[in-house]
Design a protein around this motif. Structure first.
Motif, PDB file in Angstrom:
ATOM      1  N   TYR A   8       0.858  -1.192   0.000  1.00 33.56           N
ATOM      2  CA  TYR A   8       0.000   0.000   0.000  1.00 33.56           C
ATOM      3  C   TYR A   8       0.890   1.238   0.000  1.00 33.56           C
ATOM      4  O   TYR A   8       1.779   1.385   0.844  1.00 33.56           O
ATOM      5  CB  TYR A   8      -0.916   0.019   1.223  1.00 33.56           C
ATOM      6  CG  TYR A   8      -1.815   1.233   1.266  1.00 33.56           C
ATOM      7  CD1 TYR A   8      -2.880   1.372   0.385  1.00 33.56           C
ATOM      8  CD2 TYR A   8      -1.593   2.266   2.181  1.00 33.56           C
ATOM      9  CE1 TYR A   8      -3.699   2.491   0.405  1.00 33.56           C
ATOM     10  CE2 TYR A   8      -2.408   3.380   2.217  1.00 33.56           C
ATOM     11  CZ  TYR A   8      -3.458   3.488   1.321  1.00 33.56           C
ATOM     12  OH  TYR A   8      -4.265   4.601   1.349  1.00 33.56           O
ATOM     13  N   ARG A  10       0.686   5.529  -0.304  1.00 36.21           N
ATOM     14  CA  ARG A  10      -0.217   6.689  -0.237  1.00 36.21           C
ATOM     15  C   ARG A  10       0.584   7.985  -0.186  1.00 36.21           C
ATOM     16  O   ARG A  10       1.548   8.098   0.554  1.00 36.21           O
ATOM     17  CB  ARG A  10      -1.103   6.623   1.011  1.00 36.21           C
ATOM     18  CG  ARG A  10      -2.056   7.818   1.143  1.00 36.21           C
ATOM     19  CD  ARG A  10      -2.842   7.762   2.446  1.00 36.21           C
ATOM     20  NE  ARG A  10      -2.005   7.898   3.635  1.00 36.21           N
ATOM     21  CZ  ARG A  10      -1.556   9.066   4.101  1.00 36.21           C
ATOM     22  NH1 ARG A  10      -1.856  10.189   3.478  1.00 36.21           N
ATOM     23  NH2 ARG A  10      -0.794   9.099   5.188  1.00 36.21           N
ATOM     24  N   ARG A  53     -11.044   6.257   1.311  1.00 33.39           N
ATOM     25  CA  ARG A  53      -9.954   6.033   0.359  1.00 33.39           C
ATOM     26  C   ARG A  53     -10.229   4.715  -0.351  1.00 33.39           C
ATOM     27  O   ARG A  53     -10.240   3.653   0.274  1.00 33.39           O
ATOM     28  CB  ARG A  53      -8.616   5.975   1.094  1.00 33.39           C
ATOM     29  CG  ARG A  53      -8.085   7.326   1.547  1.00 33.39           C
ATOM     30  CD  ARG A  53      -6.767   7.187   2.283  1.00 33.39           C
ATOM     31  NE  ARG A  53      -6.942   6.907   3.704  1.00 33.39           N
ATOM     32  CZ  ARG A  53      -6.115   6.166   4.428  1.00 33.39           C
ATOM     33  NH1 ARG A  53      -5.081   5.573   3.861  1.00 33.39           N
ATOM     34  NH2 ARG A  53      -6.326   5.972   5.714  1.00 33.39           N
ATOM     35  N   PHE A  56      -7.449   1.986  -0.131  1.00 30.51           N
ATOM     36  CA  PHE A  56      -7.335   1.540   1.266  1.00 30.51           C
ATOM     37  C   PHE A  56      -8.476   0.588   1.614  1.00 30.51           C
ATOM     38  O   PHE A  56      -8.265  -0.491   2.185  1.00 30.51           O
ATOM     39  CB  PHE A  56      -7.353   2.769   2.177  1.00 30.51           C
ATOM     40  CG  PHE A  56      -7.273   2.468   3.648  1.00 30.51           C
ATOM     41  CD1 PHE A  56      -6.095   2.013   4.226  1.00 30.51           C
ATOM     42  CD2 PHE A  56      -8.371   2.663   4.471  1.00 30.51           C
ATOM     43  CE1 PHE A  56      -6.018   1.748   5.586  1.00 30.51           C
ATOM     44  CE2 PHE A  56      -8.302   2.400   5.834  1.00 30.51           C
ATOM     45  CZ  PHE A  56      -7.120   1.939   6.397  1.00 30.51           C
ATOM     46  N   ILE A  79      -0.464   4.175   6.416  1.00 27.04           N
ATOM     47  CA  ILE A  79      -1.727   3.450   6.591  1.00 27.04           C
ATOM     48  C   ILE A  79      -2.819   4.415   7.000  1.00 27.04           C
ATOM     49  O   ILE A  79      -3.908   4.444   6.400  1.00 27.04           O
ATOM     50  CB  ILE A  79      -1.565   2.339   7.645  1.00 27.04           C
ATOM     51  CG1 ILE A  79      -0.563   1.280   7.154  1.00 27.04           C
ATOM     52  CG2 ILE A  79      -2.920   1.703   7.963  1.00 27.04           C
ATOM     53  CD1 ILE A  79      -0.158   0.291   8.216  1.00 27.04           C
TER      54      ILE A  79
END
Length: 244
Positions: A8, A10, A53, A56, A79
């Motif tokens: 992940y 971001r 998100r 997410f 996160i």
């Protein structure tokens, strides 16, 4: 089941660069004999304080569906920057037996058996508090700026911001998309004389029909240009320079 990895990534704004995240994650994968093509990548732009998100949420759904055994992130703050969002992610991974690998920070793994969870919880709490402090400082700075008469936010048509203060733009750079204060005055006078918004906007540099009609139909804003009057002291101070 065989190991299945996801990562992940971001970034908070369009101006931010996530290359450092990608590079560090690639190094981690290389060190574990994995290639980026072997990993599902969830990447997006969005605030870490937002629960809305798409990537997410999609990752959490896949984790809860037992799609992955491992998730790789750059650091805990990627996160989430709100405690309850981080907890939701940690809980989903723990319940699904997923190990979280962190490429940067004081903790490198959060295992399903709870190892590393306490430290991760503390890190997430610190990130949330840092965000709250940043918001408080930003609001305090905004209050001070307003008290000093500085203009915050989008500059109205025909004005410029000089050292933080609103000023009539009397020397517009048309090539940069600026509109002069006197251009707006002349346009409003033309509309008052009966010309259409479309016709007037068409001959006024860098102003749209919508902007012109919005100014003209707003009694307070129209007065800024035609009467050099304003209820907002910051605007009044600016236009008063022309009231001689």
């Amino acid at each position: 089941m065989p190991s299945k990895y996801a990562t992940y990534i971001r970034k908070s704004t369009a101006e931010q660069d996530d290359k450092h995240q990608r590079q560090d994650i690639k190094v981690w994968l290389d060190n574990h004999n994995l290639k980026i093509g072997d990993v599902d990548v969830y990447s997006e732009q969005g605030s870490g304080a937002s629960a809305d998100r798409d990537e997410f949420l999609a990752l959490i759904n896949e984790i809860e569906s037992d799609t992955y055994t491992d998730v790789v992130v750059w650091e805990v703050s990627r996160i989430a920057r709100k405690g309850f969002l981080a907890q939701r992610f940690f809980d989903s991974c723990e319940d699904a037996g997923v190990t979280i690998h962190i490429t940067n920070g004081s903790i490198r793994e959060i295992e399903p058996n709870g190892t590393g969870r306490l430290v991760a919880d503390i890190i997430a709490s610190v990130a949330a508090e840092e965000r709250r402090q940043l918001i408080r400082r930003t609001r305090s700075g905004q209050r001070r700026a307003r008290e000093q008469g500085k203009w915050l936010g989008q500059v109205p048509a025909g004005f410029a911001r000089v050292d933080g203060y609103l000023k009539p733009n009397l020397d517009p750079d048309y090539s940069s998309g600026e509109t002069g204060f006197l251009d707006v005055v002349e346009a409003l006078e033309s509309v008052e004389a009966g010309d259409s918004y479309n016709k007037t906007a068409g001959r006024t540099p860098n102003i749209t029909r919508q902007t012109l009609s919005t100014i003209h139909q707003d009694d307070e804003r129209r007065a800024w240009y035609l009467d050099l009057e304003a209820d907002d002291d910051r605007v009044l101070d600016a236009v008063s320079e022309l009231d001689v």
